[in-house]
Design a protein around this motif. Structure first.
Motif, PDB file in Angstrom:
ATOM      1  N   LEU A  80      -2.188  -7.572   5.648  1.00  0.00           N
ATOM      2  CA  LEU A  80      -2.402  -6.694   3.845  1.00  0.00           C
ATOM      3  C   LEU A  80      -1.596  -5.386   3.839  1.00  0.00           C
ATOM      4  CD1 LEU A  80      -6.370  -7.117   3.726  1.00  0.00           C
ATOM      5  CD2 LEU A  80      -4.793  -8.212   2.716  1.00  0.00           C
ATOM      6  N   PHE A  81      -0.528  -5.066   3.052  1.00  0.00           N
ATOM      7  CA  PHE A  81      -0.246  -3.908   3.109  1.00  0.00           C
ATOM      8  C   PHE A  81      -0.925  -2.846   2.251  1.00  0.00           C
ATOM      9  CE2 PHE A  81       3.580  -5.765   5.608  1.00  0.00           C
ATOM     10  CZ  PHE A  81       3.621  -4.963   6.453  1.00  0.00           C
ATOM     11  N   THR A  82      -0.778  -1.569   3.039  1.00  0.00           N
ATOM     12  CA  THR A  82      -1.309  -0.380   1.465  1.00  0.00           C
ATOM     13  C   THR A  82      -0.805   0.241   1.033  1.00  0.00           C
ATOM     14  OG1 THR A  82      -1.626   1.228   3.512  1.00  0.00           O
ATOM     15  CG2 THR A  82      -3.645  -0.074   3.866  1.00  0.00           C
ATOM     16  N   HIS A  83       0.757   0.933   1.736  1.00  0.00           N
ATOM     17  CA  HIS A  83       1.306   1.184   1.087  1.00  0.00           C
ATOM     18  C   HIS A  83       2.773   0.960   1.862  1.00  0.00           C
ATOM     19  CE1 HIS A  83       0.051   4.000   4.100  1.00  0.00           C
ATOM     20  NE2 HIS A  83       0.762   5.496   3.579  1.00  0.00           N
ATOM     21  N   SER A  84       3.944   1.684   1.609  1.00  0.00           N
ATOM     22  CA  SER A  84       5.183   1.772   2.233  1.00  0.00           C
ATOM     23  C   SER A  84       5.502   2.929   3.417  1.00  0.00           C
ATOM     24  CB  SER A  84       6.669   1.209   1.484  1.00  0.00           C
ATOM     25  OG  SER A  84       6.519   1.993   0.388  1.00  0.00           O
ATOM     26  N   GLN A 127       3.941 -11.540  -0.971  1.00  0.00           N
ATOM     27  CA  GLN A 127       3.028 -11.450  -2.306  1.00  0.00           C
ATOM     28  C   GLN A 127       2.258 -10.612  -3.009  1.00  0.00           C
ATOM     29  OE1 GLN A 127      -0.010 -15.113  -1.418  1.00  0.00           O
ATOM     30  NE2 GLN A 127       1.011 -16.400   0.399  1.00  0.00           N
ATOM     31  N   GLU A 128       2.613 -10.655  -3.721  1.00  0.00           N
ATOM     32  CA  GLU A 128       1.936  -9.423  -4.562  1.00  0.00           C
ATOM     33  C   GLU A 128       0.769  -9.608  -4.921  1.00  0.00           C
ATOM     34  OE1 GLU A 128       4.417  -8.964  -8.250  1.00  0.00           O
ATOM     35  OE2 GLU A 128       3.518  -7.143  -9.308  1.00  0.00           O
ATOM     36  N   VAL A 129      -0.199  -8.534  -5.323  1.00  0.00           N
ATOM     37  CA  VAL A 129      -1.963  -8.519  -5.539  1.00  0.00           C
ATOM     38  C   VAL A 129      -1.761  -7.324  -6.550  1.00  0.00           C
ATOM     39  CG1 VAL A 129      -2.749  -9.632  -3.669  1.00  0.00           C
ATOM     40  CG2 VAL A 129      -2.610  -6.781  -3.715  1.00  0.00           C
ATOM     41  N   ASP A 130      -2.809  -7.496  -7.335  1.00  0.00           N
ATOM     42  CA  ASP A 130      -3.387  -6.144  -8.143  1.00  0.00           C
ATOM     43  C   ASP A 130      -4.251  -7.195  -8.552  1.00  0.00           C
ATOM     44  OD1 ASP A 130      -2.474  -8.373 -10.054  1.00  0.00           O
ATOM     45  OD2 ASP A 130      -0.718  -7.108 -10.993  1.00  0.00           O
ATOM     46  N   ALA A 131      -5.029  -7.682  -7.912  1.00  0.00           N
ATOM     47  CA  ALA A 131      -6.333  -8.108  -8.596  1.00  0.00           C
ATOM     48  C   ALA A 131      -7.220  -9.160  -7.224  1.00  0.00           C
ATOM     49  CB  ALA A 131      -6.182  -9.156  -9.661  1.00  0.00           C
ATOM     50  N   PRO A 132      -7.990  -9.051  -7.249  1.00  0.00           N
ATOM     51  CA  PRO A 132      -8.671  -9.374  -6.300  1.00  0.00           C
ATOM     52  C   PRO A 132      -8.583 -10.352  -6.068  1.00  0.00           C
ATOM     53  CG  PRO A 132     -10.380  -8.699  -7.879  1.00  0.00           C
ATOM     54  CD  PRO A 132      -9.185  -8.466  -8.084  1.00  0.00           C
ATOM     55  N   ILE A 149     -10.403  -7.711  -2.462  1.00  0.00           N
ATOM     56  CA  ILE A 149     -10.000  -7.131  -3.549  1.00  0.00           C
ATOM     57  C   ILE A 149      -9.430  -5.288  -3.087  1.00  0.00           C
ATOM     58  CG2 ILE A 149     -11.669  -5.413  -5.057  1.00  0.00           C
ATOM     59  CD1 ILE A 149     -14.430  -6.807  -4.371  1.00  0.00           C
ATOM     60  N   PRO A 150      -7.929  -5.556  -3.853  1.00  0.00           N
ATOM     61  CA  PRO A 150      -7.452  -4.034  -4.086  1.00  0.00           C
ATOM     62  C   PRO A 150      -8.237  -2.882  -5.249  1.00  0.00           C
ATOM     63  CG  PRO A 150      -6.510  -6.197  -4.672  1.00  0.00           C
ATOM     64  CD  PRO A 150      -7.701  -6.618  -4.695  1.00  0.00           C
ATOM     65  N   VAL A 151      -8.441  -1.614  -3.969  1.00  0.00           N
ATOM     66  CA  VAL A 151      -8.720  -0.770  -4.337  1.00  0.00           C
ATOM     67  C   VAL A 151      -7.114   0.711  -4.256  1.00  0.00           C
ATOM     68  CG1 VAL A 151     -10.069   0.905  -4.756  1.00  0.00           C
ATOM     69  CG2 VAL A 151     -10.414  -0.984  -3.379  1.00  0.00           C
ATOM     70  N   PRO A 152      -7.241   0.353  -5.640  1.00  0.00           N
ATOM     71  CA  PRO A 152      -5.537   1.682  -5.987  1.00  0.00           C
ATOM     72  C   PRO A 152      -6.281   2.989  -6.130  1.00  0.00           C
ATOM     73  CG  PRO A 152      -5.773   0.061  -7.885  1.00  0.00           C
ATOM     74  CD  PRO A 152      -7.358   0.050  -7.180  1.00  0.00           C
ATOM     75  N   LEU A 153      -5.541   4.426  -4.986  1.00  0.00           N
ATOM     76  CA  LEU A 153      -6.021   5.358  -4.241  1.00  0.00           C
ATOM     77  C   LEU A 153      -5.220   5.749  -5.314  1.00  0.00           C
ATOM     78  CD1 LEU A 153      -7.145   4.239  -1.423  1.00  0.00           C
ATOM     79  CD2 LEU A 153      -8.486   4.533  -2.640  1.00  0.00           C
ATOM     80  N   GLN A 154      -5.298   7.236  -5.061  1.00  0.00           N
ATOM     81  CA  GLN A 154      -4.293   8.238  -5.135  1.00  0.00           C
ATOM     82  C   GLN A 154      -3.549   9.083  -3.707  1.00  0.00           C
ATOM     83  OE1 GLN A 154      -5.910  11.739  -7.102  1.00  0.00           O
ATOM     84  NE2 GLN A 154      -6.751   9.835  -8.662  1.00  0.00           N
ATOM     85  N   PHE A 181      -8.739  -1.306   1.242  1.00  0.00           N
ATOM     86  CA  PHE A 181      -8.501  -2.652  -0.048  1.00  0.00           C
ATOM     87  C   PHE A 181     -10.371  -2.742   1.095  1.00  0.00           C
ATOM     88  CE2 PHE A 181      -4.546  -3.472   1.927  1.00  0.00           C
ATOM     89  CZ  PHE A 181      -4.592  -4.417   0.418  1.00  0.00           C
ATOM     90  N   ARG A 182     -10.916  -3.915  -0.194  1.00  0.00           N
ATOM     91  CA  ARG A 182     -12.127  -3.683   0.026  1.00  0.00           C
ATOM     92  C   ARG A 182     -12.358  -5.469   0.585  1.00  0.00           C
ATOM     93  NH1 ARG A 182     -18.415  -2.264  -3.137  1.00  0.00           N
ATOM     94  NH2 ARG A 182     -19.859  -3.896  -1.336  1.00  0.00           N
ATOM     95  N   ILE A 183     -13.377  -5.870   1.561  1.00  0.00           N
ATOM     96  CA  ILE A 183     -13.905  -7.362   2.006  1.00  0.00           C
ATOM     97  C   ILE A 183     -15.384  -7.272   2.479  1.00  0.00           C
ATOM     98  CG2 ILE A 183     -13.154  -9.220   3.624  1.00  0.00           C
ATOM     99  CD1 ILE A 183     -10.507  -7.731   4.240  1.00  0.00           C
ATOM    100  N   GLY A 184     -15.909  -7.966   1.586  1.00  0.00           N
ATOM    101  CA  GLY A 184     -17.482  -7.663   1.720  1.00  0.00           C
ATOM    102  C   GLY A 184     -18.071  -6.622   1.640  1.00  0.00           C
ATOM    103  N   ASP A 185     -18.885  -6.242   2.688  1.00  0.00           N
ATOM    104  CA  ASP A 185     -19.467  -4.690   1.949  1.00  0.00           C
ATOM    105  C   ASP A 185     -18.587  -3.533   3.325  1.00  0.00           C
ATOM    106  OD1 ASP A 185     -21.165  -5.893  -0.423  1.00  0.00           O
ATOM    107  OD2 ASP A 185     -23.103  -5.547   1.444  1.00  0.00           O
TER     108      ASP A 185
END
Ligand SMILES: [Zn+2]
Ligand SMILES: [Zn+2]
Ligand SMILES: [Zn+2]
Length: 263
Positions: A71-75, A132-137, A146-151, A160-164
């Protein structure tokens, strides 16, 4: 589900080359920080979050035998420059490793590391990684990611959220719509960088202020610079601590209903 902090350091790592400050010359092994990344292990699958510049060293240190997905957060360079070291895993298990990220992140990876993706390049080599592009769980090995957009300063990154459990490296702000995805966390690992402010990252004070409303059971500040000594974590508010390389956590709830809040 097990979480391992592979790297807890900022983009330079700690010690930083050429520096003799108190952080870089600290004798405390917890002040030695490789570049930020994290491993999630669940039912025999290994999910890597970011391919840090130090990936090879981290994988050898932790005895990682395979990587099933990234899972990549950004580049930014510190989060992707270890991508070349993923080849070794592919050579061993002969499977194409899926790499998830935003369109922007994937476009940068495909430009900078085309030789690994071999997308339409006519080389005759098989691809080692599959973007693989992701823009939703999405579902991954029985987990909901669950991808979580961040500033992240003037750019954006994904948490990214996975479970708790949630990992929010490289962020300077969390919009209300993303805050809604982060309720009820057992463990939050979040950017804390350093004591002084920075335009692209929360500093320690900002990270605490931003995450306090979420009331995670445990919050670990990561992506730390040489300005921070691990031992200073004793002075953080209750529930907050500093990350160090090799820290592990067991997450009891690997399944989360929070994806229902996704806007
Ligand atoms: Zn970074
Ligand atoms: Zn230093
Ligand atoms: Zn960054």
């Amino acid at each position: 589900m097990k979480v391992t902090i592979l790297g807890s350091g900022t983009s330079t790592g700690v010690p930083m080359v050429g520096c003799n400050c108190r952080g870089c010359s600290s004798d405390d092994p917890r002040d030695k920080r490789t570049r930020a990344s994290l491993l999630v292990q669940h039912q025999g699958r290994n999910i890597l979050i970011d391919a840090s510049t130090d990936l090879r060293f981290q994988a050898l240190r932790e005895g990682i035998g395979r990587i099933d997905a990234v899972l990549f957060t950004h580049s930014h360079a510190d989060h992707v420059n270890g991508i070349d070291d993923l080849r070794g895993f592919h050579f061993l298990h002969k499977e194409i490793i899926p790499c998830f990220g935003s369109r922007t992140t994937l476009d940068t990876l495909l430009t900078g590391f085309r030789y690994i993706f071999h997308e339409h390049d006519g080389s005759g080599y098989t691809p080692l990684l599959q973007p693989q592009e992701v823009d939703a769980p999405f579902e991954l090995f029985g987990l909901t990611v669950i991808p979580v957009p961040l500033q992240h300063g003037r750019t954006t990154a994904l948490g990214f959220r996975i479970g708790d459990f949630a990992y929010l490296t490289d962020c300077s702000g969390i919009d209300p719509s993303s805050m809604a995805l982060l309720e009820g966390l057992e463990l939050l690992v979040v950017d804390g960088l350093r004591w002084n402010p920075h335009p692209y990252h929360f500093n320690i004070e900002e990270a605490i202020a931003a995450t306090a409303p979420l009331k995670p059971a445990r919050t670990v500040l990561t992506h730390l610079t040489h300005d921070v000594l691990f031992a200073e974590g004793a002075g953080l508010p209750p529930g907050y601590e500093f990350a160090c390389d090799g820290m592990t956590f067991h997450i009891h709830n690997a399944c989360s209903a929070a994806g229902g809040n996704y806007a």
